[in-house]
Design a protein around this motif. Structure first.
Motif, PDB file in Angstrom:
ATOM      1  N   ASP A 124       4.549 -12.064   6.826  1.00 10.56           N
ATOM      2  CA  ASP A 124       3.572 -11.432   5.932  1.00 10.56           C
ATOM      3  C   ASP A 124       2.486 -10.669   6.678  1.00 10.56           C
ATOM      4  N   HIS A 125       2.173 -11.111   7.887  1.00  9.10           N
ATOM      5  CA  HIS A 125       1.058 -10.501   8.632  1.00  9.10           C
ATOM      6  C   HIS A 125       1.459 -10.219  10.076  1.00  9.10           C
ATOM      7  N   LYS A 164      -9.065  -5.103   1.122  1.00  9.32           N
ATOM      8  CA  LYS A 164      -8.148  -5.981   1.845  1.00  9.32           C
ATOM      9  C   LYS A 164      -7.957  -5.512   3.285  1.00  9.32           C
ATOM     10  N   ILE A 198       7.127  -0.981   4.875  1.00  8.39           N
ATOM     11  CA  ILE A 198       7.436  -1.459   3.521  1.00  8.39           C
ATOM     12  C   ILE A 198       8.638  -2.394   3.614  1.00  8.39           C
ATOM     13  N   ARG A 199       8.465  -3.642   3.207  1.00  8.66           N
ATOM     14  CA  ARG A 199       9.569  -4.587   3.191  1.00  8.66           C
ATOM     15  C   ARG A 199      10.598  -4.176   2.136  1.00  8.66           C
ATOM     16  N   GLU A 217      12.275  -5.865   0.037  1.00 10.31           N
ATOM     17  CA  GLU A 217      12.123  -6.544  -1.248  1.00 10.31           C
ATOM     18  C   GLU A 217      10.907  -6.053  -2.026  1.00 10.31           C
ATOM     19  N   ASP A 218      10.068  -5.236  -1.398  1.00 12.63           N
ATOM     20  CA  ASP A 218       8.890  -4.689  -2.077  1.00 12.63           C
ATOM     21  C   ASP A 218       9.163  -3.326  -2.697  1.00 12.63           C
ATOM     22  N   GLU A 234       0.559   0.063  -9.298  1.00 13.42           N
ATOM     23  CA  GLU A 234       1.836   0.437  -8.717  1.00 13.42           C
ATOM     24  C   GLU A 234       2.012   1.947  -8.726  1.00 13.42           C
ATOM     25  N   ASP A 249       3.934  -1.155  -4.858  1.00 16.13           N
ATOM     26  CA  ASP A 249       2.570  -1.656  -4.982  1.00 16.13           C
ATOM     27  C   ASP A 249       1.843  -1.358  -3.665  1.00 16.13           C
ATOM     28  N   GLY A 304      -0.691  -2.486  -2.425  1.00 17.34           N
ATOM     29  CA  GLY A 304      -1.171  -3.707  -1.790  1.00 17.34           C
ATOM     30  C   GLY A 304      -0.125  -4.382  -0.921  1.00 17.34           C
ATOM     31  N   ARG A 305       1.144  -3.972  -1.089  1.00 17.38           N
ATOM     32  CA  ARG A 305       2.234  -4.558  -0.292  1.00 17.38           C
ATOM     33  C   ARG A 305       2.588  -3.703   0.916  1.00 17.38           C
ATOM     34  N   HIS A 351       2.174  -2.234   4.623  1.00 15.79           N
ATOM     35  CA  HIS A 351       1.589  -2.588   5.911  1.00 15.79           C
ATOM     36  C   HIS A 351       1.207  -1.296   6.626  1.00 15.79           C
TER      37      HIS A 351
END
Length: 394
Positions: A224-225, A270, A286-287, A289-290, A305, A378, A380-381, A383
């Motif tokens: 995640d980070h 954030k 971007i993962r 699954e996102d 979104e 999104d 927010g998802r 990186h």
């Protein structure tokens, strides 16, 4: 039982090659620590230094309260499990497990008791009188573990012990090794090049690249980070999508190719450092699954979104999900040697062309090769990484 403390440990070979550089790592008593990275990153060298099979050039290594830099392997109270099992073919399972105790002149009755207990723990009781040639790969690996367990060492060291097994057996053995380690409660240092193995087994995972520790944290925290581009690209299968991008004036949006993604105040709160990148190039991650699929006639679910579009190159149906390989006009970024060709899980992305993105979507999403696809994205998802240093922007 004893913790392992590695302080500023460096390994330089006589030819000048630096395999490990100032490695700092602590393995707590009872902890399962995984060292992971591509081939040649120095993880096995680090393990061999802990075992005493390689000399330490600089730094300090402690097992428990004792500095063991100059202590011979046999006096370090460790047990090592190798990739190739290293079983004696002329001995039975029971004889292989108890061989180290026999060398120590342990009484025969005590050897029989410990061998029986270890065989029960590993589910090997019914094969205790068989020779290694009569066993499956998974059974042989359990015998190799039994030979280490029966010694009741302070530390376990495991060097890619599952890499010779087929994919299905490897998944089964991952669970068995984790279960046994937790039951024994011994500090364990486990080396693998397989990031899926690392994620599923480790209490914590240490990622190495070219002999340098990149990040050490709990598996989900690494995922995640990620601290930098290398960790971001290495942890995850399929790998994170990485694209060149530009932050707008005022940092109100990010331009990925020709597509503009709005950045809300929540996103900037954030990641406050993003404001300093206004009108500068960055790398976005971007993962897979996102990127859930947005139907053609469907509007984004909320203002948080944004739509991200691409052309479908390939759809891989995996039963419970689909992997969608797509292209867009966003320019891809290579995270730099993040994947190893032998690593499990890469089959999911091997058909992807250079520069192609990958999305992990619902199995019931209706998609066709050659068509256009819209994803929910999104902000927010997303990186963000510095395009020069590769460090995460937070």
């Amino acid at each position: 039982m004893a913790p392992i403390t590695i302080e500023k440990v460096t390994k330089v070979y006589p030819n000048g090659f630096k395999a490990v550089t100032e490695l700092d790592l602590d393995v707590a008593d009872g902890e399962f620590m995984v060292l992971v990275g591509p081939s040649g990153c120095g993880k096995t060298t680090a393990l061999r230094m802990v075992a005493g099979l390689e000399d330490i050039t600089e730094g300090s290594l402690r097992i428990g309260d004792r500095v063991v830099n100059d202590v011979s392997p046999k006096d370090r109270d460790i047990a090592m499990v190798f990739q190739n099992y290293a079983l004696y073919p002329h001995m039975t399972v029971g004889e292989n497990i108890g061989f180290a105790l026999k060398l120590r002149k342990v009484p025969k009755a005590e050897i029989r008791r410990k061998v029986r207990e270890t065989a029960e723990l590993l589910g090997l009781t019914e094969w205790i009188d068989r020779k290694p040639a009569q066993l499956s790969g998974g059974q042989r690996q359990r015998v190799a573990m039994g030979r280490a367990i029966v010694r009741e060492p302070s530390v376990f060291l495991m060097d890619e012990p599952l890499s010779n097994l087929d994919a299905k057996l490897r998944v089964q053995m991952r669970a068995e090794v984790s279960r046994i380690q937790r039951r024994l409660g011994v500090a364990t240092l486990y080396v693998t090049h397989d990031q899926v193995e690392a994620m599923t087994m480790g209490d914590r995972v240490a990622v190495l690249r070219a002999g340098v520790l990149q990040q050490c944290d709990h598996p989900q925290a690494l995922y995640d980070h990620p601290r930098n581009l290398f960790v971001a690209g290495f942890m995850g299968s399929p790998a994170m999508n990485l694209f060149e991008a530009t932050i707008s004036e005022g940092a109100t949006s990010v331009l990925i190719g020709s597509q503009t993604i709005a950045l809300s105040g929540t996103v900037l709160a954030k990641r406050p450092a993003l404001r300093a990148y206004a009108q500068r190039s960055v790398v976005v991650g971007i993962r897979p699954e996102d990127l859930p699929v947005l139907n053609t006639d469907e509007a984004p679910a909320s203002s948080a979104e944004t739509v991200f579009e691409g052309n479908v190159d390939l759809v891989e149906a995996l039963g419970s999900e689909q992997l969608v390989h797509f292209t867009s006009d966003a320019r891809p970024v290579d995270a730099g040697g993040t994947k190893d060709e032998d690593a499990e899980g890469l089959d999911e992305g091997t058909l992807a062309k250079s520069g192609e993105g990958v999305a992990r979507v619902d199995a019931r999403a209706s998609l066709s090769t050659g068509g256009r696809v819209r994803f929910h994205l999104d902000p927010g998802r997303i990186h963000f990484f510095d395009s020069t240093t590769g460090d995460a922007i937070v």
